[in-house]
Scaffold this motif. Structure first.
Motif, PDB file in Angstrom:
ATOM      1  N   GLY A  50      31.277  63.621 -48.301  1.00  0.00           N
ATOM      2  CA  GLY A  50      32.308  64.632 -48.078  1.00  0.00           C
ATOM      3  C   GLY A  50      32.559  65.468 -49.309  1.00  0.00           C
ATOM      4  O   GLY A  50      32.757  66.685 -49.217  1.00  0.00           O
ATOM      5  N   PHE A  51      32.548  64.812 -50.469  1.00  0.00           N
ATOM      6  CA  PHE A  51      32.756  65.544 -51.725  1.00  0.00           C
ATOM      7  C   PHE A  51      31.658  66.578 -51.925  1.00  0.00           C
ATOM      8  O   PHE A  51      31.930  67.741 -52.238  1.00  0.00           O
ATOM      9  N   ARG A  52      30.408  66.176 -51.729  1.00  0.00           N
ATOM     10  CA  ARG A  52      29.295  67.107 -51.916  1.00  0.00           C
ATOM     11  C   ARG A  52      29.344  68.233 -50.885  1.00  0.00           C
ATOM     12  O   ARG A  52      29.196  69.409 -51.228  1.00  0.00           O
ATOM     13  N   ALA A  53      29.564  67.867 -49.602  1.00  0.00           N
ATOM     14  CA  ALA A  53      29.597  68.882 -48.548  1.00  0.00           C
ATOM     15  C   ALA A  53      30.740  69.862 -48.746  1.00  0.00           C
ATOM     16  O   ALA A  53      30.568  71.083 -48.595  1.00  0.00           O
ATOM     17  N   GLU A  54      31.919  69.339 -49.101  1.00  0.00           N
ATOM     18  CA  GLU A  54      33.091  70.207 -49.292  1.00  0.00           C
ATOM     19  C   GLU A  54      32.907  71.111 -50.504  1.00  0.00           C
ATOM     20  O   GLU A  54      33.222  72.309 -50.464  1.00  0.00           O
ATOM     21  N   LEU A  55      32.386  70.527 -51.577  1.00  0.00           N
ATOM     22  CA  LEU A  55      32.191  71.315 -52.791  1.00  0.00           C
ATOM     23  C   LEU A  55      31.162  72.408 -52.573  1.00  0.00           C
ATOM     24  O   LEU A  55      31.370  73.567 -52.937  1.00  0.00           O
ATOM     25  N   VAL A  56      30.032  72.044 -51.966  1.00  0.00           N
ATOM     26  CA  VAL A  56      28.988  73.039 -51.701  1.00  0.00           C
ATOM     27  C   VAL A  56      29.491  74.089 -50.727  1.00  0.00           C
ATOM     28  O   VAL A  56      29.221  75.286 -50.887  1.00  0.00           O
ATOM     29  N   SER A  57      30.258  73.669 -49.709  1.00  0.00           N
ATOM     30  CA  SER A  57      30.797  74.615 -48.739  1.00  0.00           C
ATOM     31  C   SER A  57      31.723  75.627 -49.399  1.00  0.00           C
ATOM     32  O   SER A  57      31.656  76.832 -49.115  1.00  0.00           O
ATOM     33  N   LYS A  58      32.590  75.145 -50.290  1.00  0.00           N
ATOM     34  CA  LYS A  58      33.505  76.053 -50.965  1.00  0.00           C
ATOM     35  C   LYS A  58      32.765  76.946 -51.959  1.00  0.00           C
ATOM     36  O   LYS A  58      33.081  78.123 -52.106  1.00  0.00           O
ATOM     37  N   LEU A  59      31.781  76.369 -52.652  1.00  0.00           N
ATOM     38  CA  LEU A  59      30.999  77.182 -53.579  1.00  0.00           C
ATOM     39  C   LEU A  59      30.236  78.276 -52.837  1.00  0.00           C
ATOM     40  O   LEU A  59      30.179  79.425 -53.279  1.00  0.00           O
ATOM     41  N   LEU A  60      29.653  77.906 -51.690  1.00  0.00           N
ATOM     42  CA  LEU A  60      28.897  78.885 -50.915  1.00  0.00           C
ATOM     43  C   LEU A  60      29.820  79.864 -50.196  1.00  0.00           C
ATOM     44  O   LEU A  60      29.425  80.991 -49.917  1.00  0.00           O
ATOM     45  N   GLY A  61      31.040  79.411 -49.860  1.00  0.00           N
ATOM     46  CA  GLY A  61      31.980  80.323 -49.229  1.00  0.00           C
ATOM     47  C   GLY A  61      32.530  81.349 -50.193  1.00  0.00           C
ATOM     48  O   GLY A  61      32.839  82.482 -49.815  1.00  0.00           O
ATOM     49  N   PHE A  62      32.643  80.963 -51.465  1.00  0.00           N
ATOM     50  CA  PHE A  62      33.211  81.859 -52.458  1.00  0.00           C
ATOM     51  C   PHE A  62      32.143  82.624 -53.221  1.00  0.00           C
ATOM     52  O   PHE A  62      32.358  83.739 -53.657  1.00  0.00           O
TER      53      PHE A  62
END
Length: 414
Positions: A50-62
């Motif tokens: 979850g940490f990796r998915a959430e972090l990557v998702s936010k990085l890719l979203g921003f």
């Protein structure tokens, strides 16, 4: 096939009698070890996933999946380059922007920040997943000299939506008194919660035209943000985007930009999996020791069963059932505990924080504001399979020993 007789004897051996109390105690420790090992593996791996998915998702979203930058730190003909990149197969969008650093000042408080000058269609931050507006209104960005900023940055400066902040540009203005920094007051239209600590603490957004005027870029930008259909396979888009961008630009992917972070997460995830697997391995060794003691204690019973017609295979299956039952029940309860813990991890964290009076999840250290937990069914199946296989293998040596007992030798002195 396992007969009813074999099940009955195996279950009877699992029930503790006063003389077998120590053996049963070891079996209980084996059960607890497997249960806690499986639950811990599921919880830790789910949190890391979850940490990796959430972090990557936010990085890719921003941030963009691919960033095109100018060799001379600026791209002049960004309209034509953006149009050429959009024609690349698999490219979803290509948006020019300005990225620059500033000093934000308010009533004696100062903080470094980075400014992102974005086109009007990219200023609707409310569309991004996981990003929320803490205060203010994004519609106020239509006015001149208005900005949005991360809520932590706004809090450190003591400002809120509607207040003014002075931004100091990194370039200087020549005056009769020498070179002086350029400072312009901007109104804060809204404060944002990106969900990533560094962005919440450093981000300032403004319209692209406003950023071009403030940083004196004229009709140029610093970067072009490219979004692709499959960000996990971003390398396949690299060559065609690089060709469309031209010789005066260079291309980097989100993996290259965050290489150290993504690599560290992957390494940590693999290492934690190996370390926590040892809990299950130790529990499996406990199954071996408890069964060996059970076989020694029940040697007379095994000899009597053999003389009554029980086969070696039947004796072996009895002890396999006795040992494997511990692993199966422990694994099942471990899965239930692990999944329930992951589904209620935020509530559990709040209770523990209230009980201990400490902050268990510091956003400054861990980038994200909340504990993410993503239960991967495939990973759960792998963990369950591993626990069951280890539990089954642990029963084989003692069961083989029990099956090979010679009734004559055992009952000779009885």
């Amino acid at each position: 096939m396992i007969s009813r007789f074999e099940w009955s004897v195996a279950m009877r051996y699992l029930r503790a009698r006063r003389s077998d109390g120590f053996i049963s105690l070891i079996a209980i420790f084996s059960f607890l070890g497997i249960m806690l090992g499986v639950a811990t593996l599921i919880i830790v791996m789910s949190v890391m996933n979850g940490f990796r998915a959430e972090l990557v998702s936010k990085l890719l979203g921003f941030n963009g999946h691919v960033i095109v930058s100018g060799v001379a730190n600026e791209i002049v003909d960004y309209g034509a380059i953006s149009a050429a990149i959009r024609k690349v197969d698999g490219v979803v969008s290509a948006s020019p922007y300005i990225h620059a650093q500033v000093m934000a000042i308010k009533d004696g408080r100062a903080s470094g920040a980075f400014v992102r000058g974005l086109p009007d269609e990219d200023l609707d931050f409310s569309k991004l997943d996981g990003m929320t507006i803490r205060s203010g209104n994004l519609q106020r960005l239509d006015f001149e000299r208005t900005i949005v900023m991360g809520y932590r940055l706004a809090r450190s400066l003591g400002v809120d939506a509607g207040d003014e902040v002075t931004l100091i540009a990194p370039s200087f203005t020549a005056t009769p008194f020498g070179s002086l920094p350029r400072g312009i007051a901007f109104e804060v239209a809204a404060t944002l919660d990106v969900g990533i600590y560094d962005f919440d603490n450093l981000f300032i957004g403004m319209p692209l035209a406003e950023a071009q005027t403030f940083f004196r870029y004229g009709n140029a930008v610093t970067n072009i943000e490219v979004m692709v259909e499959r960000p996990e396979d971003v390398e396949r888009y690299l060559a065609p985007i690089d060709q469309a961008a031209g010789a005066m630009s260079y291309v980097t992917t989100w993996r290259q930009t965050n290489q150290s972070l993504v690599s560290a997460l992957d390494v940590e995830r693999n290492v934690m999996f190996l370390i926590l697997t040892l809990i299950i391995v130790v529990a499996a060794f406990n199954i071996i020791s408890s069964l060996i003691m059970l076989v020694k204690d029940k040697a007379r019973d095994v000899a009597i069963l053999r003389t009554m017609g029980a086969s070696q295979g039947s004796i072996m299956r009895i002890f396999i059932i006795s040992g494997a039952s511990v692993g199966v029940v422990g694994t099942a309860l471990g899965v239930i505990i692990g999944v329930l813990f992951c589904l209620n991890i935020e509530a559990i964290k709040s209770v523990l924080e209230a009980f201990t009076g400490t902050d268990l999840w510091n956003a400054e250290v861990r980038f994200l504001s909340e504990i993410p937990a993503l239960v991967d069914p495939v990973e759960v199946v792998i963990i369950v399979s591993m626990a069951l296989i280890l539990s089954f293998l642990a029963t084989l040596p003692p069961s083989l020993r029990a099956a090979r007992l010679d009734p004559v030798d055992v009952l000779r002195y009885e």
